[in-house]
Scaffold this active site. Structure first.
Site, PDB file in Angstrom:
ATOM      1  N   ASP A  60      17.581  41.877  -2.559  1.00  0.00           N
ATOM      2  CA  ASP A  60      18.057  43.153  -3.336  1.00  0.00           C
ATOM      3  C   ASP A  60      17.686  44.104  -3.763  1.00  0.00           C
ATOM      4  O   ASP A  60      17.715  44.603  -5.084  1.00  0.00           O
ATOM      5  CB  ASP A  60      18.884  42.399  -4.777  1.00  0.00           C
ATOM      6  CG  ASP A  60      20.160  41.285  -4.477  1.00  0.00           C
ATOM      7  OD1 ASP A  60      20.733  41.499  -3.306  1.00  0.00           O
ATOM      8  OD2 ASP A  60      20.475  40.739  -5.375  1.00  0.00           O
ATOM      9  N   ASP A  77       7.405  34.041  -5.704  1.00  0.00           N
ATOM     10  CA  ASP A  77       6.130  33.538  -6.258  1.00  0.00           C
ATOM     11  C   ASP A  77       5.554  32.182  -5.601  1.00  0.00           C
ATOM     12  O   ASP A  77       4.671  31.701  -6.007  1.00  0.00           O
ATOM     13  CB  ASP A  77       5.838  33.659  -7.743  1.00  0.00           C
ATOM     14  CG  ASP A  77       7.034  32.998  -8.508  1.00  0.00           C
ATOM     15  OD1 ASP A  77       8.248  32.607  -7.753  1.00  0.00           O
ATOM     16  OD2 ASP A  77       6.649  32.581  -9.652  1.00  0.00           O
ATOM     17  N   ASP A 120      20.919  27.928 -12.247  1.00  0.00           N
ATOM     18  CA  ASP A 120      20.443  26.651 -11.582  1.00  0.00           C
ATOM     19  C   ASP A 120      20.748  25.560 -12.584  1.00  0.00           C
ATOM     20  O   ASP A 120      21.190  24.510 -12.060  1.00  0.00           O
ATOM     21  CB  ASP A 120      18.807  26.717 -11.381  1.00  0.00           C
ATOM     22  CG  ASP A 120      18.082  27.478 -12.605  1.00  0.00           C
ATOM     23  OD1 ASP A 120      18.682  27.805 -13.630  1.00  0.00           O
ATOM     24  OD2 ASP A 120      16.744  27.543 -12.363  1.00  0.00           O
TER      25      ASP A 120
END
Length: 499
Positions: A93, A150, A241
């Site tokens: 995105d 990350d 989540d």
């Protein structure tokens, strides 16, 4: 008149520390569950890999990750899994030159024989949840592994997680986060202790005792049908989540946490990035609590599961209580002179044991169980506790925002590919924060410095450790916020995509 005001004030103060103590007592309960169901229990046999390996889709949601996206894609391509059973989706995105970096990388890997695609959307509707939803719609895999930018997944990640899906009732497998740069600074050390406790002790205790725990947005793998049957990815909270995790478990799916499978990630080196991350997690947890707790308490779940879910989803309320205590604690030095309540000292001692001491025991056990050099690591515990206090103002604001009906933007945590002891990240783009953001922490640091002098003069020895803890936490966070914000000079700015 003054005595009446003092009684009212001290009553509020004591109620506040008792409420805080409840979460501290619950921490002891989590430790008990950890020992009973993990440390003292028989090891769970590790299942074998299925004879016919299933199709797996690896989803990599990214947004403006020019410094780390190639590292992520390279690590995923090293996964020990047959190429004809592996699909990689880069859910991109981005609005900067990350798009070009990903395109070049994907093109190269396609030529090398990998099944990898760069998926772009016309807008960021739903943010990360929207990207995962779009990727799911065209994914080939029966299982979906998800990694944030990350992270650097180990090559045996799928070899160690896929076997647990031999049980048809398992909907998700979560691995423990590791740390690529925990030794970079005191800030990264503190974060590593926070995360180690959350994963090793909280996740293990909840999972092994039959309570609900959650997928952490990355370093985990889902059964596709578990996502689809539980309502899919929804973006009415900032923690998609956590939201999906509770919906799936309420739908009957079981989760597995693997404390011995470690997926390392880069910790934020900038205090402003750390605050952004904490703000999003806190606000999203409150939004999920607001959304899910009424349904949980109306459900036929056991009381044990309901109570644990309530403590889990409302843990962030502790930041509001800590912020309120930051106002009342110094003032209590003045008002207690008019009240003379004999229980004050007793309740403060109980609060010390339930909060500060429980934190030391909780995270101390965690470090001991994970690292050979745990005794050296314990030196960072006092700073970790102070840091938790120091960020309570910004996180308390996030709690209040989470309770509001307003929808907030998903603000991702900037990553800089910092794993060595260098300072080049200070000149990199994506930096956020203003020196004035430290103003409130600085004012509270001064407030507690004055309170410390007053406590010493009044010989309020029980209050003095609390005051010192709070004061140092606010001072440290204020210093880092100002220092990291003022270092935002001569930044690199990538070219934006043409509009």
């Amino acid at each position: 008149m003054m005595q009446a005001i003092s009684h009212i004030f001290m009553g509020m103060y004591l109620v506040l520390i008792v409420l805080l103590s409840l979460y501290g007592v619950h921490r002891y309960w989590i430790l008990y569950l950890y020992y009973r169901y993990y440390k003292w229990a028989k090891p769970i046999p590790v299942p074998d890999l299925p004879a016919q390996l299933p199709m797996v889709t690896v989803q990599l949601p990214v947004f403006n990750e020019r410094y780390v996206v190639e590292r992520l894609v390279d690590a995923v391509c090293k996964l020990d899994y047959p190429r004809d059973r592996l699909e990689i989706q880069v859910l991109d995105d981005s609005t900067d030159d990350t798009v070009d970096i990903v395109h070049a990388k994907v093109t190269q890997l396609e030529q090398e024989g990998f099944c990898i695609k760069q998926l772009r959307r016309v807008d960021r509707r739903g943010f990360k949840a929207g990207a995962l939803e779009a990727g799911l719609a065209c994914a080939k895999g029966e299982y979906l592994a998800i990694f944030d930018a990350d992270f650097v997944p180990p090559s045996d990640f799928l070899q160690k997680t896929i076997p647990w899906f031999n049980d048809s009732g398992v909907g998700m497998v979560q691995t423990r986060w590791g740390h690529l740069n925990e030794k970079y600074s005191l800030l990264t050390w503190v974060q590593s202790i926070f995360l180690d406790g959350h994963f090793l002790i909280e996740h293990t205790a909840r999972n092994r005792s039959g309570a609900f725990f959650n997928f952490n947005g990355t370093a985990g793998i889902w059964r596709r049908t578990a996502i689809m049957n539980s309502g899919g990815w929804q973006h009415d909270t900032l923690t998609e989540d956590l939201d999906l995790s509770y919906r799936a478990q309420m739908n009957g799916w079981r989760f597995v946490f693997l404390p011995d499978v470690v997926c390392p990630a880069e910790l934020p080196v900038d205090i402003n990035a750390f605050k952004t991350q904490q703000n999003r997690w806190t606000m999203g947890a409150v939004q999920t609590a607001k959304k899910m707790l009424p349904t949980i308490w109306r459900s036929p779940l056991s009381l044990k599961v309901k109570v644990e879910a309530t403590f889990h989803l409302t843990a962030c309320v502790g930041y509001v209580l800590a912020a309120a205590l930051s106002v009342l604690l110094p003032l209590s030095l003045y008002f207690r002179a008019y009240s003379h309540w004999p229980l004050t000292g007793l309740l403060e001692g109980f609060a010390l044991a339930a909060t500060t001491i429980s934190l030391g025991i909780f995270y101390g056990i965690c470090q001991r169980d994970l690292y050979a050099d745990w005794k050296t690591r314990l030196r960072n515990l006092p700073l970790m506790i102070s840091m938790g206090v120091g960020i309570c103002l910004s996180n308390a604001r996030a709690v209040i925002q989470g309770l509001s009906p307003r929808q907030f933007e998903f603000r991702r945590t900037p990553k800089y590919s910092v794993v060595k002891n260098d300072r080049s990240w200070k000149k990199k783009t994506y930096r956020t924060g203003r020196p004035t953001a430290a103003l409130f922490e600085f004012l509270f640091a001064v407030y507690f410095l004055a309170a410390a002098f007053a406590a010493y003069q009044l010989k309020q020895w029980i209050s003095l450790p609390f005051i010192a803890l709070f004061g140092f936490g606010f001072a440290y966070v204020a210093f880092l916020t100002a220092a990291h914000s003022m270092s935002r000079t001569n930044l690199e700015f990538p070219k934006a995509l043409p509009s």
